[in-house]
Design an enzyme around this catalytic site. Structure first.
Site, PDB file in Angstrom:
ATOM      1  N   SER A  34       0.823  -1.219   0.000  1.00 37.33           N
ATOM      2  CA  SER A  34       0.000   0.000   0.000  1.00 37.33           C
ATOM      3  C   SER A  34       0.851   1.261   0.000  1.00 37.33           C
ATOM      4  O   SER A  34       1.711   1.429   0.863  1.00 37.33           O
ATOM      5  CB  SER A  34      -0.885   0.053   1.249  1.00 37.33           C
ATOM      6  N   HIS A  65      -3.637   0.727  -4.373  1.00 39.25           N
ATOM      7  CA  HIS A  65      -3.138  -0.438  -5.111  1.00 39.25           C
ATOM      8  C   HIS A  65      -3.656  -0.327  -6.540  1.00 39.25           C
ATOM      9  O   HIS A  65      -4.856  -0.421  -6.766  1.00 39.25           O
ATOM     10  CB  HIS A  65      -3.685  -1.741  -4.521  1.00 39.25           C
ATOM     11  N   HIS A  87      -5.697  -8.989  -1.073  1.00 39.08           N
ATOM     12  CA  HIS A  87      -5.708  -9.269   0.361  1.00 39.08           C
ATOM     13  C   HIS A  87      -6.800 -10.269   0.696  1.00 39.08           C
ATOM     14  O   HIS A  87      -7.867 -10.275   0.082  1.00 39.08           O
ATOM     15  CB  HIS A  87      -5.960  -7.982   1.158  1.00 39.08           C
ATOM     16  N   GLU A  90     -10.194  -8.790   1.442  1.00 37.76           N
ATOM     17  CA  GLU A  90     -11.056  -8.384   0.333  1.00 37.76           C
ATOM     18  C   GLU A  90     -12.062  -9.493  -0.017  1.00 37.76           C
ATOM     19  O   GLU A  90     -12.981  -9.258  -0.795  1.00 37.76           O
ATOM     20  CB  GLU A  90     -10.211  -8.051  -0.892  1.00 37.76           C
ATOM     21  N   ALA A 117       2.884  -2.107   4.132  1.00 38.39           N
ATOM     22  CA  ALA A 117       2.703  -1.091   5.162  1.00 38.39           C
ATOM     23  C   ALA A 117       2.325  -1.852   6.420  1.00 38.39           C
ATOM     24  O   ALA A 117       1.555  -2.813   6.348  1.00 38.39           O
ATOM     25  CB  ALA A 117       1.589  -0.140   4.758  1.00 38.39           C
ATOM     26  N   SER A 216      -1.154  -8.632   5.268  1.00 38.52           N
ATOM     27  CA  SER A 216      -0.759  -9.192   3.962  1.00 38.52           C
ATOM     28  C   SER A 216       0.518 -10.010   4.101  1.00 38.52           C
ATOM     29  O   SER A 216       0.863 -10.468   5.187  1.00 38.52           O
ATOM     30  CB  SER A 216      -0.523  -8.036   2.980  1.00 38.52           C
ATOM     31  N   ASN A 239       2.275   3.558  11.021  1.00 30.27           N
ATOM     32  CA  ASN A 239       1.551   4.052  12.211  1.00 30.27           C
ATOM     33  C   ASN A 239       1.994   3.269  13.439  1.00 30.27           C
ATOM     34  O   ASN A 239       2.523   2.167  13.315  1.00 30.27           O
ATOM     35  CB  ASN A 239       0.041   3.860  12.009  1.00 30.27           C
ATOM     36  N   HIS A 251      -6.941   4.315   7.312  1.00 24.83           N
ATOM     37  CA  HIS A 251      -6.236   3.880   6.095  1.00 24.83           C
ATOM     38  C   HIS A 251      -5.590   5.049   5.348  1.00 24.83           C
ATOM     39  O   HIS A 251      -4.491   4.914   4.822  1.00 24.83           O
ATOM     40  CB  HIS A 251      -7.222   3.123   5.188  1.00 24.83           C
TER      41      HIS A 251
HETATM   42  N1  HPA Z   1      -2.558  -3.011  11.694  1.00 24.73           N
HETATM   43  C1  HPA Z   1      -2.769  -3.866  10.691  1.00 24.73           C
HETATM   44  N2  HPA Z   1      -2.396  -3.625   9.444  1.00 24.73           N
HETATM   45  C2  HPA Z   1      -1.777  -2.457   9.188  1.00 24.73           C
HETATM   46  C3  HPA Z   1      -1.529  -1.515  10.187  1.00 24.73           C
HETATM   47  C4  HPA Z   1      -1.940  -1.803  11.519  1.00 24.73           C
HETATM   48  O1  HPA Z   1      -1.754  -1.017  12.463  1.00 24.73           O
HETATM   49  N3  HPA Z   1      -0.889  -0.471   9.590  1.00 24.73           N
HETATM   50  C5  HPA Z   1      -0.750  -0.779   8.279  1.00 24.73           C
HETATM   51  N4  HPA Z   1      -1.297  -1.985   8.030  1.00 24.73           N
END
Ligand code: HPA
Length: 277
Positions: A34, A65, A87, A90, A117, A216, A239, A251
């Protein structure tokens, strides 16, 4: 679940489709997570396929994506780059989530870089950090190899005791240092999503040894290892995981942070590809 015979036919059909159109023999595959799709721009002599035109590829439904396969050259290596992945959250069956890896296997890809990510659980991680994946914990509640084994694709019980290539990880850490980044390695826990975790779940993941959490990568890695590939994994911490900071998760923020460090990510990844040659 897809039947063994159907999966074998799908494999043969995607192989024929791609071999007919690609004058390369790619040995390296890259899956872009992502917000990290722009890496595909550095591919030279590109041949681009929209997923919708590739036999048996599902369509990507997630923002961030784009859903393209880019084949070409990076640092004189022939590569297959997947810009956008499928994913489990999805709603796709695991066989479809991992079908692009089978397409790479069909084309002869031996080395795979998976990127994503992820939320940072390890308190030393900050949004914007790149972390090499040292190992994983599969908490998705599913395994892409469930069902009849196709022995022409790999063994019934593949070994995962070194899922992420040790020597490449060491080289990766050295590259991160050279680029002035914190050389970080961590354990990635894969959950099914799509809801983000609760703080209690993150505490649980921390207790069992996870440094990162995401939705993922692990299915793709399992299939890649089954297919005999060497794997390197890179997470972009977008994050703090739930409860690690007071901030709420969304997101859009995940994508924004990934896009912010895209330049560094592209730089790191291209250096890595050079040493993996
Ligand atoms: N949790 C799950 N999936 C993620 C996160 C998260 O904090 N950040 C990016 N993908």
């Amino acid at each position: 679940m897809i039947k063994e015979k159907t999966l074998t036919t799908m494999f043969t059909e995607v192989k024929k489709y791609l071999e007919d159109k690609i004058p390369y023999k790619p040995t390296m595959g890259v899956i872009l997570g992502s917000g990290l799709g722009s890496f595909a721009e550095i591919v030279e002599d590109k041949i681009i396929f929209d997923y919708q035109n590739i036999p048996h590829f599902p369509q990507s439904t997630v923002k961030g994506h784009s859903g393209r396969l880019v084949v070409g050259k990076i640092a004189s290596q022939e590569v297959m780059v997947l810009q956008g992945r499928f994913h489990y959250y999805e709603g796709y069956e695991m066989n479809y989530v991992t079908f692009p890896v089978r397409a790479m296997q069909a084309m002869g890809v031996k080395n795979l870089i998976v990127t994503n990510a992820a939320g940072g659980i390890n308190p030393e991680y900050q949004p914007g950090d790149l972390v090499l994946i040292k190992d994983h914990i599969n908490l998705m509640g599913a395994n892409p190899l469930r069902g009849a084994n196709i022995s022409s694709l790999g063994p019934r019980f593949p070994d995962l005791s070194e899922a992420y290539h040790k020597e490449w990880r060491q080289k990766g850490l050295a590259i991160m240092k050279e680029l002035g980044l914190n050389p970080r390695e961590g354990v990635y826990a894969a959950v099914s999503g799509p809801s983000y975790e609760t703080p209690a779940e993150i505490q649980f993941l921390k207790t069992i040894g996870a440094d990162l959490v995401g939705m993922s990568t692990v299915p793709e890695v399992i299939v890649a290892k089954h297919g005999g590939m060497n794997v390197l994994g890179i997470s972009c911490v977008t994050n703090y995981a739930a409860g690690i900071s007071k901030q709420k998760l969304n997101h859009a923020e995940v994508i924004a942070v990934a896009e912010k460090i895209e330049k560094t990510f592209v730089r790191t990844l291209s250096e890595l590809i050079k040493v993996m040659a």
